[in-house]
Scaffold this active site. Structure first.
Site, PDB file in Angstrom:
ATOM      1  N   LYS A  97       0.838  -1.211   0.000  1.00  0.00           N
ATOM      2  CA  LYS A  97       0.000   0.000   0.000  1.00  0.00           C
ATOM      3  C   LYS A  97       0.876   1.265   0.000  1.00  0.00           C
ATOM      4  CE  LYS A  97      -2.021  -1.164   3.895  1.00  0.00           C
ATOM      5  NZ  LYS A  97      -1.331  -2.443   4.188  1.00  0.00           N
ATOM      6  N   ARG A 109     -10.116   0.514   8.237  1.00  0.00           N
ATOM      7  CA  ARG A 109      -9.676  -0.830   8.596  1.00  0.00           C
ATOM      8  C   ARG A 109     -10.749  -1.616   9.316  1.00  0.00           C
ATOM      9  NH1 ARG A 109      -3.783   0.190   8.710  1.00  0.00           N
ATOM     10  NH2 ARG A 109      -2.803  -1.730   9.363  1.00  0.00           N
ATOM     11  N   ARG A 121      11.743  -5.372   5.014  1.00  0.00           N
ATOM     12  CA  ARG A 121      11.462  -3.953   4.771  1.00  0.00           C
ATOM     13  C   ARG A 121      12.400  -3.069   5.590  1.00  0.00           C
ATOM     14  NH1 ARG A 121       5.595  -1.624   5.570  1.00  0.00           N
ATOM     15  NH2 ARG A 121       5.760  -2.667   7.565  1.00  0.00           N
ATOM     16  N   ARG A 153      10.994  -1.138  11.132  1.00  0.00           N
ATOM     17  CA  ARG A 153       9.854  -0.773  11.977  1.00  0.00           C
ATOM     18  C   ARG A 153       9.750  -1.718  13.173  1.00  0.00           C
ATOM     19  NH1 ARG A 153       4.590   0.330   8.286  1.00  0.00           N
ATOM     20  NH2 ARG A 153       3.597  -1.029   9.815  1.00  0.00           N
ATOM     21  N   ARG A 188      -0.683  -9.065  13.205  1.00  0.00           N
ATOM     22  CA  ARG A 188      -1.262  -8.046  12.312  1.00  0.00           C
ATOM     23  C   ARG A 188      -2.066  -8.717  11.194  1.00  0.00           C
ATOM     24  NH1 ARG A 188       4.127  -5.319  10.821  1.00  0.00           N
ATOM     25  NH2 ARG A 188       2.934  -4.154   9.256  1.00  0.00           N
TER      26      ARG A 188
HETATM   27  P1  AP5 Z   1       4.801  -1.578   1.918  1.00  0.00           P
HETATM   28  O1  AP5 Z   1       4.444  -0.787   0.718  1.00  0.00           O
HETATM   29  O2  AP5 Z   1       5.530  -0.921   3.019  1.00  0.00           O
HETATM   30  O3  AP5 Z   1       3.508  -2.362   2.465  1.00  0.00           O
HETATM   31  P2  AP5 Z   1       2.213  -1.822   3.202  1.00  0.00           P
HETATM   32  O4  AP5 Z   1       1.040  -2.455   2.570  1.00  0.00           O
HETATM   33  O5  AP5 Z   1       2.234  -0.336   3.308  1.00  0.00           O
HETATM   34  O6  AP5 Z   1       2.439  -2.510   4.618  1.00  0.00           O
HETATM   35  P3  AP5 Z   1       2.323  -1.925   6.090  1.00  0.00           P
HETATM   36  O7  AP5 Z   1       3.102  -2.846   6.974  1.00  0.00           O
HETATM   37  O8  AP5 Z   1       2.675  -0.477   6.146  1.00  0.00           O
HETATM   38  O9  AP5 Z   1       0.815  -2.112   6.351  1.00  0.00           O
HETATM   39  P4  AP5 Z   1       0.077  -2.126   7.669  1.00  0.00           P
HETATM   40  O10 AP5 Z   1      -1.294  -1.991   7.210  1.00  0.00           O
HETATM   41  O11 AP5 Z   1       0.376  -3.283   8.547  1.00  0.00           O
HETATM   42  O12 AP5 Z   1       0.750  -0.915   8.490  1.00  0.00           O
HETATM   43  P5  AP5 Z   1       0.276   0.564   8.808  1.00  0.00           P
HETATM   44  O13 AP5 Z   1       1.472   1.408   8.842  1.00  0.00           O
HETATM   45  O14 AP5 Z   1      -0.867   0.948   7.972  1.00  0.00           O
HETATM   46  O15 AP5 Z   1       5.657  -2.838   1.399  1.00  0.00           O
HETATM   47  C1  AP5 Z   1       6.222  -3.756   2.312  1.00  0.00           C
HETATM   48  C2  AP5 Z   1       7.631  -4.166   1.830  1.00  0.00           C
HETATM   49  O16 AP5 Z   1       7.490  -4.918   0.619  1.00  0.00           O
HETATM   50  C3  AP5 Z   1       8.556  -2.992   1.470  1.00  0.00           C
HETATM   51  O17 AP5 Z   1       9.852  -3.340   1.865  1.00  0.00           O
HETATM   52  C4  AP5 Z   1       8.458  -2.863  -0.054  1.00  0.00           C
HETATM   53  O18 AP5 Z   1       9.656  -2.417  -0.616  1.00  0.00           O
HETATM   54  C5  AP5 Z   1       8.191  -4.309  -0.474  1.00  0.00           C
HETATM   55  N1  AP5 Z   1       7.294  -4.416  -1.625  1.00  0.00           N
HETATM   56  C6  AP5 Z   1       6.198  -3.660  -1.903  1.00  0.00           C
HETATM   57  N2  AP5 Z   1       5.608  -4.078  -3.042  1.00  0.00           N
HETATM   58  C7  AP5 Z   1       6.333  -5.142  -3.469  1.00  0.00           C
HETATM   59  C8  AP5 Z   1       6.216  -6.003  -4.619  1.00  0.00           C
HETATM   60  N3  AP5 Z   1       5.239  -5.843  -5.514  1.00  0.00           N
HETATM   61  N4  AP5 Z   1       7.133  -6.989  -4.754  1.00  0.00           N
HETATM   62  C9  AP5 Z   1       8.141  -7.154  -3.842  1.00  0.00           C
HETATM   63  N5  AP5 Z   1       8.296  -6.358  -2.749  1.00  0.00           N
HETATM   64  C10 AP5 Z   1       7.403  -5.353  -2.572  1.00  0.00           C
HETATM   65  O19 AP5 Z   1      -0.280   0.382  10.298  1.00  0.00           O
HETATM   66  C11 AP5 Z   1       0.586   0.098  11.368  1.00  0.00           C
HETATM   67  C12 AP5 Z   1      -0.200   0.016  12.665  1.00  0.00           C
HETATM   68  O20 AP5 Z   1      -0.823   1.287  12.936  1.00  0.00           O
HETATM   69  C13 AP5 Z   1      -1.363  -0.980  12.673  1.00  0.00           C
HETATM   70  O21 AP5 Z   1      -0.934  -2.288  13.010  1.00  0.00           O
HETATM   71  C14 AP5 Z   1      -2.283  -0.358  13.737  1.00  0.00           C
HETATM   72  O22 AP5 Z   1      -1.813  -0.638  15.037  1.00  0.00           O
HETATM   73  C15 AP5 Z   1      -2.126   1.128  13.480  1.00  0.00           C
HETATM   74  N6  AP5 Z   1      -3.109   1.634  12.492  1.00  0.00           N
HETATM   75  C16 AP5 Z   1      -2.841   2.181  11.288  1.00  0.00           C
HETATM   76  N7  AP5 Z   1      -3.973   2.529  10.658  1.00  0.00           N
HETATM   77  C17 AP5 Z   1      -4.987   2.205  11.489  1.00  0.00           C
HETATM   78  C18 AP5 Z   1      -6.400   2.309  11.380  1.00  0.00           C
HETATM   79  N8  AP5 Z   1      -6.997   2.816  10.297  1.00  0.00           N
HETATM   80  N9  AP5 Z   1      -7.145   1.854  12.434  1.00  0.00           N
HETATM   81  C19 AP5 Z   1      -6.567   1.353  13.548  1.00  0.00           C
HETATM   82  N10 AP5 Z   1      -5.233   1.219  13.701  1.00  0.00           N
HETATM   83  C20 AP5 Z   1      -4.442   1.645  12.672  1.00  0.00           C
HETATM   84 MG    MG Z   2       2.403   1.044   4.863  1.00  0.00          MG
END
Ligand code: AP5
Ligand code: MG
Length: 215
Positions: free
Chosen positions: A13, A88, A127, A160, A171
């Protein structure tokens, strides 16, 4: 373009959102990034959110709904936005509908990235992100030119806190229980567009762009 990027942890994402920001000049609204900044700055919200994030659980709906509602009112969202990691839960999706309707806006599409669980674990454990400018990398799939150093600003790359395997598995479970039902939610609104997120980064971007043009 008013878009949601939906998908499990590590689906890409953030990576795809950054590319869409470059292309369309609209902001990325990542609740994860906003919460991590709040934790780092030790704000009241950050203090509330930290324990949930460390455990890989969700921060309470009322906290995130409030920050997104406020963010969407910024003038930079007038010509569109990319929501990354929000909504979410079904209550968050309902709250988003209300906020957008109060602003007289409609979503254009919800792009759901489909990636196998084992690939997600490999993506997350490998990552890295820049401690300075936040740019994202992967040690195998998207490495920096110089090991451990950001190509853009030369700051040191960091991992992270929630990218440890046990937290990652939690997660994923939380995603399947609380977030995956949003696929049906947006399918019913005829907004859901599924994209194969297993391809390489550039190919996934191409598919997203094609999906959006088809609308
Ligand atoms: P990346 O693009 O970083 O993946 P992502 O989908 O953004 O993954 P996240 O871990 O950020 O998602 P998340 O939903 O768990 O975390 P968030 O920060 O939202 O890609 C991952 C890796 O893969 C990178 O190294 C990239 O280079 C590589 N990659 C990407 N595409 C690729 C491909 N096609 N092929 C190969 N490699 C690839 O949330 C974190 C925490 O915050 C949550 O757990 C929760 O506690 C809280 N939180 C956030 N939002 C909310 C909400 N709305 N409600 C409640 N709690 C929330
Ligand atoms: Mg992300």
């Amino acid at each position: 373009m008013k878009l949601i990027l939906l998908g499990p942890p590590g689906a890409g994402k953030g990576t795809q959102a950054a590319m869409l920001v470059e292309r369309f000049g609209i902001p990325q609204i990542s609740t994860g990034d906003m919460l991590r900044t709040a934790v780092r700055d030790q704000t009241d919200m950050g203090k509330k959110a930290k324990a949930f994030m460390d455990a890989g659980g969700l921060v309470p709906d009322e906290v995130v709904v409030g920050i997104v509602r406020e963010r969407l009112q910024n003038a930079d969202c007038d010509s569109g936005f990319i929501l990354d990691g929000f909504p979410r839960t079904v209550p968050q999706a309902d709250a988003l509908k209300q906020s957008l309707s109060a602003l007289g806006k409609d979503l254009d599409a919800v792009v759901s990235l489909q990636v196998d669980t084992e690939a997600l674990v490999e993506r997350l454990t490998g990552r890295r992100s820049c401690g300075g400018c936040g740019k994202g990398y992967h040690i195998k799939f998207d490495p920096p030119v110089q090991d451990g150093i950001c190509d853009s600003c030369s700051a040191v790359l960091i991992q992270r806190d929630d990218d440890q395997e046990a937290t990652i598995r939690n997660r994923m479970d939380v995603y399947h229980e609380q977030t995956a039902p949003l696929e049906d939610y947006y399918r019913q609104d005829n907004l859901l567009r599924s994209v194969d997120g297993m391809a390489d980064i550039a190919a996934v971007q191409d598919q997203i762009l094609r999906t959006l043009q088809a609308d």
